[in-house]
Design a protein around this motif. Structure first.
Motif, PDB file in Angstrom:
ATOM      1  N   SER A 196      -3.838  17.623  11.271  1.00 11.53           N
ATOM      2  CA  SER A 196      -4.673  18.262  10.261  1.00 11.53           C
ATOM      3  C   SER A 196      -4.705  17.485   8.952  1.00 11.53           C
ATOM      4  O   SER A 196      -5.586  17.694   8.113  1.00 11.53           O
ATOM      5  N   LEU A 197      -3.747  16.570   8.763  1.00 17.01           N
ATOM      6  CA  LEU A 197      -3.693  15.775   7.538  1.00 17.01           C
ATOM      7  C   LEU A 197      -4.689  14.621   7.643  1.00 17.01           C
ATOM      8  O   LEU A 197      -4.560  13.737   8.483  1.00 17.01           O
ATOM      9  N   LYS A 198      -5.693  14.609   6.776  1.00 18.41           N
ATOM     10  CA  LYS A 198      -6.729  13.574   6.823  1.00 18.41           C
ATOM     11  C   LYS A 198      -6.178  12.230   6.347  1.00 18.41           C
ATOM     12  O   LYS A 198      -5.428  12.160   5.387  1.00 18.41           O
ATOM     13  N   ARG A 199      -6.605  11.175   7.034  1.00 21.75           N
ATOM     14  CA  ARG A 199      -6.123   9.836   6.690  1.00 21.75           C
ATOM     15  C   ARG A 199      -6.498   9.449   5.266  1.00 21.75           C
ATOM     16  O   ARG A 199      -5.721   8.809   4.564  1.00 21.75           O
ATOM     17  N   SER A 200      -7.701   9.807   4.844  1.00 22.17           N
ATOM     18  CA  SER A 200      -8.144   9.429   3.499  1.00 22.17           C
ATOM     19  C   SER A 200      -7.233  10.039   2.441  1.00 22.17           C
ATOM     20  O   SER A 200      -6.869   9.388   1.454  1.00 22.17           O
ATOM     21  N   LYS A 201      -6.836  11.293   2.648  1.00 24.11           N
ATOM     22  CA  LYS A 201      -5.936  11.952   1.704  1.00 24.11           C
ATOM     23  C   LYS A 201      -4.565  11.298   1.723  1.00 24.11           C
ATOM     24  O   LYS A 201      -3.938  11.099   0.665  1.00 24.11           O
ATOM     25  N   LEU A 202      -4.080  10.935   2.910  1.00 21.76           N
ATOM     26  CA  LEU A 202      -2.772  10.307   3.035  1.00 21.76           C
ATOM     27  C   LEU A 202      -2.748   8.945   2.348  1.00 21.76           C
ATOM     28  O   LEU A 202      -1.786   8.604   1.638  1.00 21.76           O
ATOM     29  N   ILE A 203      -3.801   8.160   2.528  1.00 23.38           N
ATOM     30  CA  ILE A 203      -3.876   6.842   1.887  1.00 23.38           C
ATOM     31  C   ILE A 203      -3.889   6.989   0.364  1.00 23.38           C
ATOM     32  O   ILE A 203      -3.198   6.261  -0.354  1.00 23.38           O
ATOM     33  N   HIS A 204      -4.684   7.934  -0.132  1.00 22.64           N
ATOM     34  CA  HIS A 204      -4.739   8.181  -1.576  1.00 22.64           C
ATOM     35  C   HIS A 204      -3.361   8.579  -2.100  1.00 22.64           C
ATOM     36  O   HIS A 204      -2.916   8.090  -3.148  1.00 22.64           O
ATOM     37  N   TRP A 205      -2.670   9.447  -1.370  1.00 15.17           N
ATOM     38  CA  TRP A 205      -1.332   9.875  -1.751  1.00 15.17           C
ATOM     39  C   TRP A 205      -0.351   8.705  -1.761  1.00 15.17           C
ATOM     40  O   TRP A 205       0.473   8.574  -2.684  1.00 15.17           O
ATOM     41  N   MET A 206      -0.425   7.837  -0.748  1.00 16.14           N
ATOM     42  CA  MET A 206       0.463   6.675  -0.684  1.00 16.14           C
ATOM     43  C   MET A 206       0.239   5.731  -1.862  1.00 16.14           C
ATOM     44  O   MET A 206       1.193   5.186  -2.429  1.00 16.14           O
ATOM     45  N   LYS A 207      -1.013   5.545  -2.242  1.00 13.94           N
ATOM     46  CA  LYS A 207      -1.309   4.686  -3.402  1.00 13.94           C
ATOM     47  C   LYS A 207      -0.677   5.256  -4.667  1.00 13.94           C
ATOM     48  O   LYS A 207      -0.091   4.520  -5.468  1.00 13.94           O
ATOM     49  N   GLU A 208      -0.789   6.566  -4.838  1.00 12.84           N
ATOM     50  CA  GLU A 208      -0.192   7.211  -6.012  1.00 12.84           C
ATOM     51  C   GLU A 208       1.328   7.048  -6.022  1.00 12.84           C
ATOM     52  O   GLU A 208       1.927   6.710  -7.052  1.00 12.84           O
ATOM     53  N   GLN A 209       1.953   7.287  -4.871  1.00  7.67           N
ATOM     54  CA  GLN A 209       3.403   7.178  -4.772  1.00  7.67           C
ATOM     55  C   GLN A 209       3.865   5.743  -5.018  1.00  7.67           C
ATOM     56  O   GLN A 209       4.891   5.508  -5.671  1.00  7.67           O
ATOM     57  N   ALA A 210       3.111   4.771  -4.494  1.00  2.75           N
ATOM     58  CA  ALA A 210       3.469   3.362  -4.685  1.00  2.75           C
ATOM     59  C   ALA A 210       3.384   2.982  -6.163  1.00  2.75           C
ATOM     60  O   ALA A 210       4.258   2.284  -6.691  1.00  2.75           O
ATOM     61  N   ARG A 211       2.322   3.440  -6.832  1.00  3.79           N
ATOM     62  CA  ARG A 211       2.171   3.124  -8.258  1.00  3.79           C
ATOM     63  C   ARG A 211       3.310   3.729  -9.077  1.00  3.79           C
ATOM     64  O   ARG A 211       3.815   3.108 -10.008  1.00  3.79           O
ATOM     65  N   GLU A 212       3.729   4.943  -8.717  1.00  4.47           N
ATOM     66  CA  GLU A 212       4.850   5.564  -9.427  1.00  4.47           C
ATOM     67  C   GLU A 212       6.138   4.753  -9.253  1.00  4.47           C
ATOM     68  O   GLU A 212       7.011   4.775 -10.120  1.00  4.47           O
ATOM     69  N   ALA A 213       6.251   4.047  -8.135  1.00  8.15           N
ATOM     70  CA  ALA A 213       7.424   3.213  -7.875  1.00  8.15           C
ATOM     71  C   ALA A 213       7.269   1.810  -8.458  1.00  8.15           C
ATOM     72  O   ALA A 213       8.142   0.958  -8.275  1.00  8.15           O
ATOM     73  N   GLY A 214       6.150   1.557  -9.152  1.00 10.34           N
ATOM     74  CA  GLY A 214       5.926   0.255  -9.778  1.00 10.34           C
ATOM     75  C   GLY A 214       5.231  -0.752  -8.895  1.00 10.34           C
ATOM     76  O   GLY A 214       5.057  -1.913  -9.283  1.00 10.34           O
ATOM     77  N   LEU A 215       4.807  -0.335  -7.694  1.00  6.03           N
ATOM     78  CA  LEU A 215       4.165  -1.239  -6.755  1.00  6.03           C
ATOM     79  C   LEU A 215       2.650  -1.050  -6.796  1.00  6.03           C
ATOM     80  O   LEU A 215       2.167   0.082  -6.802  1.00  6.03           O
ATOM     81  N   LYS A 216       1.905  -2.149  -6.864  1.00  6.40           N
ATOM     82  CA  LYS A 216       0.448  -2.073  -6.914  1.00  6.40           C
ATOM     83  C   LYS A 216      -0.145  -2.816  -5.715  1.00  6.40           C
ATOM     84  O   LYS A 216      -0.538  -3.979  -5.819  1.00  6.40           O
ATOM     85  N   PRO A 217      -0.191  -2.166  -4.567  1.00  6.33           N
ATOM     86  CA  PRO A 217      -0.683  -2.834  -3.354  1.00  6.33           C
ATOM     87  C   PRO A 217      -2.171  -3.159  -3.436  1.00  6.33           C
ATOM     88  O   PRO A 217      -2.942  -2.403  -4.030  1.00  6.33           O
ATOM     89  N   VAL A 218      -2.546  -4.292  -2.833  1.00  7.11           N
ATOM     90  CA  VAL A 218      -3.965  -4.662  -2.789  1.00  7.11           C
ATOM     91  C   VAL A 218      -4.709  -3.775  -1.802  1.00  7.11           C
ATOM     92  O   VAL A 218      -5.931  -3.632  -1.885  1.00  7.11           O
ATOM     93  N   ASP A 219      -3.970  -3.185  -0.877  1.00  3.66           N
ATOM     94  CA  ASP A 219      -4.589  -2.300   0.111  1.00  3.66           C
ATOM     95  C   ASP A 219      -3.487  -1.458   0.743  1.00  3.66           C
ATOM     96  O   ASP A 219      -2.306  -1.818   0.698  1.00  3.66           O
ATOM     97  N   VAL A 220      -3.882  -0.338   1.301  1.00  2.00           N
ATOM     98  CA  VAL A 220      -2.965   0.532   2.033  1.00  2.00           C
ATOM     99  C   VAL A 220      -3.594   0.836   3.379  1.00  2.00           C
ATOM    100  O   VAL A 220      -4.773   1.185   3.461  1.00  2.00           O
ATOM    101  N   CYS A 221      -2.831   0.670   4.443  1.00  3.98           N
ATOM    102  CA  CYS A 221      -3.372   1.034   5.755  1.00  3.98           C
ATOM    103  C   CYS A 221      -2.324   1.795   6.557  1.00  3.98           C
ATOM    104  O   CYS A 221      -1.128   1.709   6.304  1.00  3.98           O
ATOM    105  N   LEU A 222      -2.810   2.570   7.514  1.00  4.99           N
ATOM    106  CA  LEU A 222      -1.964   3.410   8.347  1.00  4.99           C
ATOM    107  C   LEU A 222      -1.976   2.876   9.771  1.00  4.99           C
ATOM    108  O   LEU A 222      -2.990   2.363  10.249  1.00  4.99           O
ATOM    109  N   THR A 223      -0.845   3.025  10.442  1.00  3.97           N
ATOM    110  CA  THR A 223      -0.798   2.531  11.812  1.00  3.97           C
ATOM    111  C   THR A 223       0.302   3.240  12.584  1.00  3.97           C
ATOM    112  O   THR A 223       1.136   3.937  12.022  1.00  3.97           O
ATOM    113  N   SER A 224       0.257   3.064  13.877  1.00  2.08           N
ATOM    114  CA  SER A 224       1.349   3.471  14.750  1.00  2.08           C
ATOM    115  C   SER A 224       1.673   2.280  15.633  1.00  2.08           C
ATOM    116  O   SER A 224       0.819   1.810  16.390  1.00  2.08           O
TER     117      SER A 224
END
Length: 369
Positions: free
Chosen positions: A116-144
């Protein structure tokens, strides 16, 4: 055994005492290697014969040396994190070591989160969390790492960002980095037939270089120990219990203030003050949850840890760290995160406390789901 005996694959000093650490080889394999005149560490042996990359642990000195070397090499840094344990699998201070190198953040194990968790929301959340940790990724992707079609998509993203540079893959232990690397090898080998075991050159001590078609390399690095993860205190049998391997099923509890939830014997959640409301636990399906009264919680834990409350097991009870308390005042929908174990979502305002083994972090974050 001579202290200068080294693996001819990676150059690490051969040792037979510490499985999972650099240079380890079983004594029986060492004897065969000496007789044949070819001594390999277990990691290089499995790579050569089975295309299997095994993770190994670093000391703190190795950790600093590895991080410092990342900034000295022009490369795309692929930082693999465990989506289920995002906060616990970030590399502390990585942004200070990468220099001018771009960072691609890869969230692995996406298949275990609720669909039920949409990928777009998860990616946006990961970007926010990364920025709070001082990391500025050029891109975020999900995988298994278990799904081969997702490896092809990941390779396309890597190719779009590397600009003819090497690719360095980094991650803490237990994020599935080695499984990811092995899946990439299988994907590339199957599609282009360009990688075989004989094409893996040995490098120095802790890295394995996988050749790319343009003469550059995909560089695998050992898993970095994150000492605030639950995994640091558990054996392999218990890790199988707490590390999800399939989609987790949220568990909903209606709690009054003055009630407690035990997550096995590993963690504890207290509802200290607030109106009756819903709390949702996101942990491995194999972790048992027990509800009791807060007033009886200490006695309940002392009586049942190692028995009804497992893990830890009875044999590990004496050596398991004491639980340490973290209190939080909640004003909006919030996750209380137990590093390496999961989280409990608090849906309404109130006062709560999370307990975890001494050394393991409990933090709050804006609710993911």
């Amino acid at each position: 055994m001579s202290e200068t005996l080294r693996c001819i694959g990676c150059g690490s000093v051969i040792q037979t005492d510490a499985p999972g650490e650099i240079g380890y080889t079983p004594k029986s394999a060492l004897e065969k290697g000496l007789a044949a005149g070819e001594v390999y560490c277990q990691r290089c042996f499995r790579l050569r014969h089975y295309n299997d990359i095994q993770d190994i642990s670093l000391t703190d000195d190795d950790f600093l040396r590895l991080l410092n070397s990342i900034g000295e090499t022009e490369a795309l840094i692929v930082n693999v994190v465990d989506i289920f344990d995002f906060n616990g699998s970030l590399i502390p201070g990585l942004h200070r070591f990468v220099g001018a190198n771009p960072v691609l953040l890869v969230g692995n194990k996406v298949d275990i989160l609720p669909k039920s968790l949409k990928r777009s929301k998860l990616i946006h959340w990961m970007k926010e969390q990364a920025r709070e940790a001082g990391l500025k990724p050029v891109d975020v992707c999900l995988t298994s790492a278990k799904r081969k079609h997702e490896m092809a998509e990941l390779l396309e993203v890597i190719e779009s960002h590397r600009d003819g540079r090497d690719v360095i893959v980094v991650g803490v232990t237990n994020v599935g980095k080695s499984t990811l690397i092995n899946s990439i090898i299988d994907t590339v080998s199957g599609v282009r037939d360009v990688i075989t075991t004989s094409q893996f050159p040995g490098t120095t001590l802790d890295k394995i270089e996988i050749p790319l078609e343009d003469g550059h390399y995909l560089i695998d690095t050992p898993g970095i120990i994150h000492r605030h993860q639950m995994a640091h205190y558990l054996g392999k049998k218990d890790m199988r219990i707490i590390a999800p391997t399939k989609e987790i099923k949220p568990k909903v509890y209606q709690l009054h203030s003055g009630q407690t939830l035990f997550l096995g014997g590993l963690a504890r959640f207290d509802y200290l003050r607030g109106e009756k409301s819903s709390f949702v636990a996101y942990v491995s399906n194999d972790v048992s949850i027990h509800r009791t009264k807060l007033a009886n919680a200490d006695a309940f834990y002392d009586k049942h840890v190692g028995g009804l409350l497992q893990p830890p097991r009875e044999a590990e009870r004496e050596s398991f760290p004491e639980l340490v308390r973290f209190e939080f005042s909640i004003k909006e929908k919030t996750d209380i995160v137990f590093a390496g174990l999961g989280w409990i979502t608090v849906t309404e305002p109130g006062i709560v406390a999370g307990w975890a083994p001494k050394g393991v972090t409990v933090v709050r974050r804006r609710a993911l789901i």
